[in-house]
Design a protein around this motif. Structure first.
Motif, PDB file in Angstrom:
ATOM      1  N   UNK A 218       0.805  -1.208   0.000  1.00 15.03           N
ATOM      2  CA  UNK A 218       0.000   0.000   0.000  1.00 15.03           C
ATOM      3  C   UNK A 218       0.846   1.270   0.000  1.00 15.03           C
ATOM      4  N   UNK A 219       0.144   2.360  -0.234  1.00 10.31           N
ATOM      5  CA  UNK A 219       0.727   3.695  -0.200  1.00 10.31           C
ATOM      6  C   UNK A 219      -0.114   4.528   0.753  1.00 10.31           C
ATOM      7  N   UNK A 220       0.518   5.059   1.794  1.00 18.35           N
ATOM      8  CA  UNK A 220      -0.167   5.885   2.784  1.00 18.35           C
ATOM      9  C   UNK A 220       0.297   7.320   2.564  1.00 18.35           C
TER      10      UNK A 220
ATOM     11  N   UNK B  87      -3.923   3.667   0.101  1.00 14.69           N
ATOM     12  CA  UNK B  87      -4.254   3.084  -1.189  1.00 14.69           C
ATOM     13  C   UNK B  87      -3.661   1.681  -1.263  1.00 14.69           C
ATOM     14  N   UNK B  88      -4.504   0.686  -1.476  1.00 13.67           N
ATOM     15  CA  UNK B  88      -4.080  -0.709  -1.576  1.00 13.67           C
ATOM     16  C   UNK B  88      -3.859  -1.045  -3.051  1.00 13.67           C
ATOM     17  N   UNK B  89      -2.615  -1.380  -3.404  1.00  8.28           N
ATOM     18  CA  UNK B  89      -2.292  -1.668  -4.796  1.00  8.28           C
ATOM     19  C   UNK B  89      -2.917  -2.969  -5.288  1.00  8.28           C
ATOM     20  N   UNK B  90      -3.121  -3.916  -4.411  1.00  4.37           N
ATOM     21  CA  UNK B  90      -3.671  -5.205  -4.822  1.00  4.37           C
ATOM     22  C   UNK B  90      -5.149  -5.071  -5.176  1.00  4.37           C
ATOM     23  N   UNK B  91      -5.929  -4.487  -4.289  1.00  9.04           N
ATOM     24  CA  UNK B  91      -7.369  -4.320  -4.560  1.00  9.04           C
ATOM     25  C   UNK B  91      -7.666  -3.031  -5.325  1.00  9.04           C
ATOM     26  N   UNK B  92      -6.662  -2.158  -5.461  1.00  8.40           N
ATOM     27  CA  UNK B  92      -6.790  -0.847  -6.089  1.00  8.40           C
ATOM     28  C   UNK B  92      -7.911  -0.029  -5.429  1.00  8.40           C
TER      29      UNK B  92
END
Length: 195
Positions: free
Chosen positions: A102-104, A140-145
């Motif tokens: 993720x990106x915080x 932001x969760x990159x896996x689930x977008x």
């Protein structure tokens, strides 16, 4: 191994924001691959662009990426939204632990002209209170977008209505991938702020 330091300054006349931040682009794949997570690698990238090709209202991008002893941060990044608002990414961190990719990031939006902002998002007139600043922290969760809001305030204030809005937003699988979704999000937020 000796530490390696690199400082890069790039100035472009035009830049595609989509090609910079979409999850399947080369730069995002490199960031998520953990290739940069080396304590001996240190870099600072300053990227500037006068125009943003994908969005005609966005301009004057300043994008700063810092890698310091294995920690990858984006900070002091800004973008102008026409003569309506100034968007700042104050601090953002990439996390890749225990399959959490993720990106915080903490954002601040300085509203230059709230009436133009309301016109842009087609906000109902009865909810158009003058606002000067919106602050929020997202994950932001990159896996689930998907996007989750960790904290949100308008003019440094929050209320039970805003907290309920955030809770309801987070309970859904929100991606905010287009202007319509963003408009609906903004207008629901303003309705809850106006009470």
């Amino acid at each position: 191994l000796k530490p390696f330091f690199l400082n890069i300054n790039i100035n472009l006349s035009d830049l595609s924001l989509i090609n910079l931040v979409q999850p399947d682009t080369l730069i995002m794949k490199l960031i998520r691959s953990n290739i940069f997570l080396n304590e001996n690698l240190n870099l600072l990238i300053n990227l500037g662009s006068r125009n943003v090709d994908d969005y005609r209202f966005l301009e004057d991008l300043i994008f700063k990426i810092e890698l310091n002893q294995g920690l990858l941060d984006i900070k002091d990044t800004s973008l102008k939204f026409s003569d309506i608002a100034f968007i700042k990414l104050l601090n953002g961190n990439f996390r890749n632990k225990e399959n959490i990719n993720s990106f915080i990031a903490e954002f601040e939006i300085d509203i230059l002209d709230s009436e133009k902002l309301y016109k842009f998002f087609q906000t109902k007139k009865k909810y158009r209170k003058k606002i000067g600043k919106i602050n929020f922290l997202i994950n932001y969760d990159f896996i689930s977008q998907s996007v989750k809001i960790e904290r949100l305030s308008i003019d440094n204030e929050t209320s039970d209505l805003i907290q309920n809005f955030v809770r309801d937003f987070n309970a859904q699988d929100n991606q905010l991938k287009n202007r319509v979704e963003l408009r609906n999000f903004f207008n629901l937020l303003i309705e809850n702020y106006a009470g």
